[in-house]
Design a protein around this motif. Structure first.
Motif, PDB file in Angstrom:
ATOM      1  N   LEU A   1       6.926   1.400  19.715  1.00  0.00           N
ATOM      2  CA  LEU A   1       7.459   0.192  19.095  1.00  0.00           C
ATOM      3  C   LEU A   1       6.851   0.026  17.704  1.00  0.00           C
ATOM      4  CD1 LEU A   1       8.901  -2.655  19.446  1.00  0.00           C
ATOM      5  CD2 LEU A   1       6.753  -3.438  20.381  1.00  0.00           C
ATOM      6  N   ILE A   2       7.678  -0.298  16.731  1.00  0.00           N
ATOM      7  CA  ILE A   2       7.174  -0.575  15.391  1.00  0.00           C
ATOM      8  C   ILE A   2       7.545  -1.998  15.010  1.00  0.00           C
ATOM      9  CG2 ILE A   2       7.315   0.025  12.936  1.00  0.00           C
ATOM     10  CD1 ILE A   2       7.951   2.852  13.686  1.00  0.00           C
ATOM     11  N   LEU A   3       6.536  -2.826  14.714  1.00  0.00           N
ATOM     12  CA  LEU A   3       6.789  -4.184  14.224  1.00  0.00           C
ATOM     13  C   LEU A   3       6.612  -4.170  12.723  1.00  0.00           C
ATOM     14  CD1 LEU A   3       4.870  -6.393  16.819  1.00  0.00           C
ATOM     15  CD2 LEU A   3       7.185  -5.525  16.896  1.00  0.00           C
ATOM     16  N   TYR A   4       7.636  -4.638  11.986  1.00  0.00           N
ATOM     17  CA  TYR A   4       7.562  -4.493  10.546  1.00  0.00           C
ATOM     18  C   TYR A   4       8.043  -5.725   9.807  1.00  0.00           C
ATOM     19  CZ  TYR A   4      12.645  -3.722  10.696  1.00  0.00           C
ATOM     20  OH  TYR A   4      14.006  -3.867  10.884  1.00  0.00           O
ATOM     21  N   LYS A   5       7.595  -5.823   8.539  1.00  0.00           N
ATOM     22  CA  LYS A   5       8.108  -6.841   7.630  1.00  0.00           C
ATOM     23  C   LYS A   5       9.240  -6.236   6.800  1.00  0.00           C
ATOM     24  CE  LYS A   5       4.081  -8.689   5.868  1.00  0.00           C
ATOM     25  NZ  LYS A   5       3.147  -9.717   5.385  1.00  0.00           N
ATOM     26  N   SER A   6       9.028  -5.014   6.370  1.00  0.00           N
ATOM     27  CA  SER A   6      10.061  -4.273   5.650  1.00  0.00           C
ATOM     28  C   SER A   6       9.929  -2.818   6.047  1.00  0.00           C
ATOM     29  CB  SER A   6       9.865  -4.328   4.129  1.00  0.00           C
ATOM     30  OG  SER A   6       9.604  -5.614   3.691  1.00  0.00           O
ATOM     31  N   ILE A   7      10.965  -2.041   5.734  1.00  0.00           N
ATOM     32  CA  ILE A   7      10.857  -0.595   5.913  1.00  0.00           C
ATOM     33  C   ILE A   7      11.052   0.022   4.537  1.00  0.00           C
ATOM     34  CG2 ILE A   7      11.781   1.438   7.028  1.00  0.00           C
ATOM     35  CD1 ILE A   7      12.793  -0.268   9.242  1.00  0.00           C
ATOM     36  N   ARG A   8       9.947   0.554   3.989  1.00  0.00           N
ATOM     37  CA  ARG A   8      10.007   1.093   2.621  1.00  0.00           C
ATOM     38  C   ARG A   8       9.808   2.593   2.661  1.00  0.00           C
ATOM     39  NH1 ARG A   8       6.824  -3.736  -0.696  1.00  0.00           N
ATOM     40  NH2 ARG A   8       8.409  -5.296  -0.265  1.00  0.00           N
ATOM     41  N   THR A   9      10.800   3.275   3.221  1.00  0.00           N
ATOM     42  CA  THR A   9      10.712   4.745   3.282  1.00  0.00           C
ATOM     43  C   THR A   9      11.449   5.284   2.082  1.00  0.00           C
ATOM     44  OG1 THR A   9      12.578   4.572   4.794  1.00  0.00           O
ATOM     45  CG2 THR A   9      10.440   4.982   5.759  1.00  0.00           C
TER      46      THR A   9
ATOM     47  N   SER B   1       0.795  -1.220   0.000  1.00  0.00           N
ATOM     48  CA  SER B   1       0.000   0.000   0.000  1.00  0.00           C
ATOM     49  C   SER B   1       0.827   1.269   0.000  1.00  0.00           C
ATOM     50  CB  SER B   1      -0.983  -0.008   1.185  1.00  0.00           C
ATOM     51  OG  SER B   1      -1.947  -1.014   1.002  1.00  0.00           O
ATOM     52  N   ARG B   2       2.135   1.108  -0.018  1.00  0.00           N
ATOM     53  CA  ARG B   2       3.056   2.186  -0.379  1.00  0.00           C
ATOM     54  C   ARG B   2       3.169   3.343   0.608  1.00  0.00           C
ATOM     55  NH1 ARG B   2       4.086   3.950  -6.555  1.00  0.00           N
ATOM     56  NH2 ARG B   2       5.240   5.853  -6.104  1.00  0.00           N
ATOM     57  N   TYR B   3       2.058   3.843   1.141  1.00  0.00           N
ATOM     58  CA  TYR B   3       2.113   5.035   1.996  1.00  0.00           C
ATOM     59  C   TYR B   3       2.530   4.690   3.423  1.00  0.00           C
ATOM     60  CZ  TYR B   3      -1.848   3.711   4.856  1.00  0.00           C
ATOM     61  OH  TYR B   3      -2.639   3.068   5.749  1.00  0.00           O
ATOM     62  N   CYS B   4       2.266   3.451   3.832  1.00  0.00           N
ATOM     63  CA  CYS B   4       2.257   3.128   5.257  1.00  0.00           C
ATOM     64  C   CYS B   4       3.603   3.187   5.973  1.00  0.00           C
ATOM     65  CB  CYS B   4       1.620   1.771   5.526  1.00  0.00           C
ATOM     66  SG  CYS B   4       0.962   0.938   4.108  1.00  0.00           S
ATOM     67  N   CYS B   5       4.701   2.674   5.369  1.00  0.00           N
ATOM     68  CA  CYS B   5       5.976   2.672   6.092  1.00  0.00           C
ATOM     69  C   CYS B   5       6.386   4.089   6.472  1.00  0.00           C
ATOM     70  CB  CYS B   5       7.087   2.051   5.233  1.00  0.00           C
ATOM     71  SG  CYS B   5       7.019   0.259   5.173  1.00  0.00           S
ATOM     72  N   SER B   6       6.268   4.991   5.516  1.00  0.00           N
ATOM     73  CA  SER B   6       6.633   6.382   5.795  1.00  0.00           C
ATOM     74  C   SER B   6       5.655   6.999   6.793  1.00  0.00           C
ATOM     75  CB  SER B   6       6.638   7.187   4.506  1.00  0.00           C
ATOM     76  OG  SER B   6       7.444   6.556   3.525  1.00  0.00           O
ATOM     77  N   ALA B   7       4.374   6.700   6.646  1.00  0.00           N
ATOM     78  CA  ALA B   7       3.380   7.266   7.552  1.00  0.00           C
ATOM     79  C   ALA B   7       3.603   6.785   8.976  1.00  0.00           C
ATOM     80  CB  ALA B   7       1.966   6.901   7.089  1.00  0.00           C
ATOM     81  N   VAL B   8       3.925   5.500   9.125  1.00  0.00           N
ATOM     82  CA  VAL B   8       4.159   4.948  10.460  1.00  0.00           C
ATOM     83  C   VAL B   8       5.409   5.567  11.080  1.00  0.00           C
ATOM     84  CG1 VAL B   8       4.879   2.884  11.702  1.00  0.00           C
ATOM     85  CG2 VAL B   8       2.957   2.773  10.144  1.00  0.00           C
ATOM     86  N   ALA B   9       6.476   5.692  10.297  1.00  0.00           N
ATOM     87  CA  ALA B   9       7.713   6.285  10.824  1.00  0.00           C
ATOM     88  C   ALA B   9       7.438   7.711  11.295  1.00  0.00           C
ATOM     89  CB  ALA B   9       8.809   6.271   9.768  1.00  0.00           C
ATOM     90  N   LYS B  10       6.641   8.442  10.519  1.00  0.00           N
ATOM     91  CA  LYS B  10       6.323   9.834  10.876  1.00  0.00           C
ATOM     92  C   LYS B  10       5.484   9.883  12.149  1.00  0.00           C
ATOM     93  CE  LYS B  10       6.228  14.312   9.763  1.00  0.00           C
ATOM     94  NZ  LYS B  10       5.644  14.882  10.958  1.00  0.00           N
ATOM     95  N   ALA B  11       4.452   9.044  12.193  1.00  0.00           N
ATOM     96  CA  ALA B  11       3.576   9.050  13.373  1.00  0.00           C
ATOM     97  C   ALA B  11       4.366   8.663  14.618  1.00  0.00           C
ATOM     98  CB  ALA B  11       2.396   8.104  13.155  1.00  0.00           C
ATOM     99  N   ALA B  12       5.199   7.632  14.488  1.00  0.00           N
ATOM    100  CA  ALA B  12       6.004   7.170  15.626  1.00  0.00           C
ATOM    101  C   ALA B  12       6.932   8.273  16.104  1.00  0.00           C
ATOM    102  CB  ALA B  12       6.816   5.947  15.223  1.00  0.00           C
ATOM    103  N   SER B  13       7.578   8.932  15.154  1.00  0.00           N
ATOM    104  CA  SER B  13       8.510   9.991  15.490  1.00  0.00           C
ATOM    105  C   SER B  13       7.789  11.151  16.175  1.00  0.00           C
ATOM    106  CB  SER B  13       9.177  10.446  14.194  1.00  0.00           C
ATOM    107  OG  SER B  13       9.971  11.553  14.413  1.00  0.00           O
TER     108      SER B  13
END
Lengths: 294, 164, 583
Positions: free
Chosen positions: C345-353, C323-335
């Motif tokens: 805590l972020i649990l991930y399969k990949s980090i596609r920023t 879904s393309r938007y999510c890795c960057s969105a999660v990193a931003k929200a977490a930050s």
């Protein structure tokens, strides 16, 4: 004649005296005078370095202060000492509190660190004070190009670049060029910039040997007939590992320090260079000389 | 009886980052270049710099400080040279070692070597035999470098009290 | 309009470098072709599509007074338009041109049988020559383009497109089923990579759109009926509440109907605890100093994110895409949230920023001590409610350890999936959809905002999952396409369409049902009414002609006569040596 204090470190005096002898002889031939720095102490690399950063800087700082007192720069031939002294200098030059703390310890001996003494490794002296041209000119009996040698720089000569400032850590060639000036052929081999494995000896001797042997194998795989070093610790390790593992005795390749190699080409006699003290005989290298240059 | 599961916490990473040299722990993105490069990792299966750093990042303080692993690093700095984020695992592990010492854990090899060098002023006092002295004589080298032990003994009492 | 004069055919056999000539003996084909009926010139040439080849056609048309041209080369899908243009420049009607495929249909599939390949090539050229003799000139038609664009969906993409088009002097009708403008973005509190909120980004655009004299805004409305063809569409828009309908003449359409955030019932305990929310729901919480738990409104101190929820699920239709938007969105929200929290805590399969500035958001999160933990693809984290607490258990791949965490709030970054009524929209505008459920572009690389339906564009998340900045890029692209269409004022349509012979039509309606493009209707001006083809909608597929029981439909440029002549030319080769023509 340019003069330096010679700080040989802990290892060479006991395990590799031939390195010191050949260094002194070769630099003398090239117009550089070395005199031993007496009353020094260990630079603190590896062990004290891991346990207390301040004690580490204190130990190396004292060596620098000693040299400073007698107004000469320091020449080192060991990679680890190279790193320790340059690290201490960097810390003491930039951290005022630390400098005050260390100087308070040195005061008792009437020593003070102000940063006047510089630290250079033998290779820097050969490159900057002497230069390749002069090295070439000093060659009396060039090596035959059929002599194929590999270089081992070790870790602390080139890394980290910001501190060492000697050569490109990923592709060091300075020693290679010097050896070529002596007439021999230098070969590149896989994982040339890898560590010799020496520092791991204390914690895991078996792993340390495997790392060292891998390096030997890599050199042999490209036809290297000998390894040239610029650190005493590496030299000992790379010779030592060839006596273990699966390596047959006839497959062992000689390990010698750069000034020993240079000494041979400069026509300095074998005794002065201490060649008989090398664990693996450098006969094949000594025999690979061309006719005397007229 | 299964072992109690660990719950991740950032406090250990924060502690490391607060000590000079440990700031780089904030840079690691777990890309794995250090483990791929590491000479020790290539011959010692249990040693992986990336894994050790992740253990720090999830807060396994006790495990990391009581283990031999941080002491296996050779300090060759190849990982530091290659790290794409400009971090130095070497510097991070130096800080880990200092903390381990504070908590009372030093591998024997390190303890011994440190003790020797601080008491003697240099490493190989015991190994300097007559034969070696003779070798040095034959080479026209100084046989007595007058190694100074007084300074290092003072360092021992100042910095290593109760440690070694 | 048929040509009364004798056909004078020129045959050009292309080497295509080594592509055709490497397998087919092109010189032999040219030599044999010279003997075919009506052929007055035959040659072989290295590259017909090059300047030299094209000039050769023009020269020979003049020299030999050719009135039909056959090029035997690559697939017509490559160069039919090229050669039609050449022929037109040489003074002939472009439909007096025929192409035989000696590359994709001969040399590329019979590489190891040069002899047989050459025989086949000769057959194909003979067939093409036979057809060429029966080709007729067709009139060139254009239709006018209404200078008004319909934009369906007034999210960020729709708004951008509307402003782009209106600012260039054209009319826009902007429709949204919602009562507010701004789509999903108006709910987001924190966008990335910069720090603006959704309303901060949108409000200037909304204000401009509302004020713009060329933009007609219809909120709370849907497109009920849609008909016509490129440049000449008719749209009926109905107000959902009141039922009032308005009709508009439309030249082009941009579909920006967006997405809907997946609600992951059955994933990670969603729906079992009020403090398990989606990233979209987190964004919609009103911004305040402290983040409060939805359950009891107390301060949240520990927050966990799980990525890829409902995305990248191989084998599960509609959920296989990233879904393309999510890795960057999660990193931003977490930050952003880290300062208020004890742990993030972020649990991930990949980090596609991947995007511009996104990797810096990732680094910022790391430097703020957000804990990132990778879980294995084959073993997802489990979520249970133990003593009322959300309990996550998973395996950290890099630390090689089983871990547990009890957050106050669990945020699931869920997939972008098509809105519920996408099938309705697809039918309305004759759009096809790809495996991820979103609309198909005409060509994923070369034509990402146009569709196979001429005059209808897609933009934003209606085309595929993406973030707001990327939706805006799409929107400007689609707007440019629409403006190009409207600025020309007219558009050419293909003449290779079907045509009903009204005298023969029996009004059975079979063709109307058969036509996949809805291009045939009943012409009420006749009594009884007869079928009538809207040529601008016709794609020339031939289905109606085949279905018509009265044989009342003619396929222009593919008449029965022309096709049968090809079959006969193939089956009766011996007449060629006698120099006779095939009847």
């Amino acid at each position: 004649m340019k003069e330096y204090f010679y700080y040989p470190g802990c290892t060479s005096p006991v395990r590799l005296p031939q390195y010191e002898a050949s260094t002194i002889a070769v630099l003398d031939k090239l117009g550089i005078k070395l005199s031993y720095l007496h009353n020094a102490n260990c630079c603190g690399a590896q062990y004290v370095e891991s346990l207390s950063p301040n004690a580490f800087v204190a130990m190396s700082g004292r060596i620098l202060a000693l040299a400073e007192k007698f107004e000469k720069d320091i020449c080192v031939t060991c990679g680890a000492c190279n790193h320790s002294l340059k690290h201490a200098k960097h810390e003491l030059d930039n951290n005022k509190e630390l400098r005050i703390e260390i100087n308070s310890l040195l005061k008792e001996e009437d020593l003070e660190y102000t940063g006047a003494a510089k630290v250079v490794h033998l290779i820097q002296i050969l490159r900057d004070d002497v230069g390749i041209e002069k090295i070439k000119d000093a060659v009396v009996r060039p090596f035959d190009p059929s002599l194929v040698l590999a270089t081992h720089y070790g870790c602390h000569l080139t890394r980290p670049w910001e501190l060492a400032q000697i050569d490109d850590p990923e592709n060091p060639m300075i020693m290679d060029h010097m050896i070529e000036a002596l007439g021999a052929t230098v070969v590149q081999y896989p994982e040339k910039t890898r560590c010799c494995g020496g520092p791991l000896l204390a914690m895991d001797p078996e792993a340390s040997n495997r790392i060292g042997l891998e390096k030997i194998e890599n050199v042999r795989s490209v036809g290297g007939q000998g390894i040239v070093t610029a650190c005493g610790f590496c030299d000992i390790q790379l010779a030592q590992v060839q006596f273990g593992g699966d390596l047959k005795s006839e497959d062992r390749i000689p390990v010698l320090q750069l000034p020993q190699l240079m000494g041979i080409a400069f026509g300095i006699d074998e005794e002065t260079l201490g060649l008989d003290l090398n664990k693996i005989s450098p006969e094949p290298i000594i025999n690979a000389l061309q006719e005397v240059k007229c | 009886m299964s072992k109690e599961l660990h719950s991740p916490t950032s406090s250990f990473a924060m502690e490391i980052a607060s000590i000079p040299g440990g700031e780089d722990i904030r840079k690691c993105i777990q890309c794995g270049i250090c483990s791929a490069t590491c000479s020790v990792a290539s011959v010692v299966d249990k040693y992986r710099p990336r894994k050790l750093i992740q253990k720090i990042l999830i807060g396994e303080r006790n495990e990391v400080l009581k283990d031999d692993l941080p002491w296996l690093c050779m300090m060759c700095r190849t990982c530091e040279d290659r790290c794409q984020e400009g971090a130095s695992p070497v510097d991070i592990f130096h800080v880990v070692r200092q903390l381990a010492v504070k908590e009372g854990y030093i591998p024997d090899a390190f303890k011994q070597a440190t003790k020797t060098v601080l008491l003697d002023g240099w490493m190989l006092e015991d190994a300097y035999s007559d034969f070696i002295e003779e070798d040095r004589e034959n080479l026209n080298l100084d046989t007595n470098l007058e190694w100074n032990e007084e300074f290092t003994r003072r360092l021992m009492s100042k910095y290593f009290k109760g440690v070694i | 309009m048929s040509d009364a004069e004798e056909p004078r055919i020129g045959v050009f056999i292309c080497h295509c470098g080594h592509n055709i000539a490497g397998t087919v003996d092109v010189k032999k084909v040219a030599k044999v072709a010279a003997e075919f009926p009506h052929v007055v010139f035959s040659t072989d040439e290295m590259f017909m599509c090059a300047d030299s080849g094209q000039q050769l056609i023009k020269d020979k048309v003049k020299e030999y007074n050719l009135n039909r041209v056959v090029v035997a080369s690559c697939s017509p899908r490559m160069h039919e338009p090229t050669f039609r243009k050449v022929v037109e420049e040489a003074g002939l009607n472009r439909y007096l041109y025929e192409q035989a495929n000696l590359r994709e249909h001969v040399s590329w599939c019979h590489m190891r049988e040069p002899g047989a390949a050459t025989e086949k090539a000769i057959d194909l050229v003979r067939m093409s020559v036979a057809r060429a003799a029966r080709l007729e000139a067709l009139p060139l038609k254009t239709v006018k383009v209404e200078p008004r664009t319909l934009i369906v969906g007034a999210g960020i993409a729709g708004l951008r497109a509307a402003l782009d088009i209106a600012n260039r002097g054209f009319e826009v009708v902007l429709v949204d089923k919602d009562s507010e403008l701004g789509g999903h973005v108006r709910h987001w509190t924190h966008m990335f990579p910069d720090d603006k909120s959704g309303p901060e980004v949108l409000n200037p655009m909304i204000e401009k759109a509302r004020k713009h004299k060329r933009i007609t805004i219809l909120t709370g409305s849907k497109v009920r009926e849609f008909d016509g063809y490129i440049g000449n569409f008719k749209a009926t828009i109905e107000n959902i509440k009141t039922g009032d309908q308005k009709e508009f003449d439309i030249g082009a359409v941009i579909v920006t109907t967006g997405f809907t955030p997946f609600k992951p019932y059955g994933y990670f305990g969603y729906g079992e605890h009020p403090d398990i929310v989606t990233l979209a729901e987190l964004q919609m919480m009103p911004p305040r100093k402290d983040l409060l738990k939805p359950s009891d409104k107390t301060k949240a101190k520990k927050i966990a994110f799980i990525g890829c929820v409902g995305s990248r699920e191989y084998g599960k239709k509609g959920h296989e895409h990233c879904s393309r938007y999510c890795c960057s969105a999660v990193a931003k929200a977490a930050s952003d949230l880290r300062d208020k929290m004890d742990e993030v805590l972020i649990l991930y399969k990949s980090i596609r920023t991947y995007g511009k500035g996104h990797e810096d958001i990732h680094r910022l999160a790391r430097s703020k001590f957000v804990i990132f933990s990778r879980y294995p693809i084959e073993k997802e984290p489990t979520v249970e409610i133990i003593d009322g607490k959300i309990t996550i258990k998973w395996e950290d791949v890099f630390a090689d350890e089983e871990l547990i965490f009890q957050p106050d709030i669990l945020v699931l970054a869920t997939a972008m999936i098509p809105p519920e009524d996408i099938e309705e929209t697809a039918k309305l505008f004759s759009l096809t959809r790809s495996a991820d459920g979103f609309f198909n572009p005409e060509h994923i690389k070369l034509a990402p905002v146009t569709t196979h339906t001429a005059g209808i564009m897609i933009a934003g998340t209606a085309q595929a999952a993406k973030n707001a900045s990327e939706s805006v890029i799409d929107a400007s692209g689609a707007a440019a396409k629409a403006v190009a269409l409207m600025a020309r004022g007219e558009v050419e349509i293909e003449s290779t369409v079907s045509h009903v012979l009204s005298d023969l039509c029996s009004s059975c309606h079979t063709c109307i049902t058969a036509c996949p493009y809805g291009a045939i209707s009943m012409d009420e001006s006749h009594d009884p009414p007869v079928a009538l083809v809207t040529e601008a909608k016709c794609h020339g597929c031939g289905t109606c002609a085949a279905a018509c029981p009265s044989n009342a439909i003619v396929m222009m440029h593919s008449t029965d006569d022309q096709i049968i002549s090809m079959i006969q030319a193939y089956l009766s080769p011996m007449t060629e040596s006698e120099g006779g023509s095939v009847q």
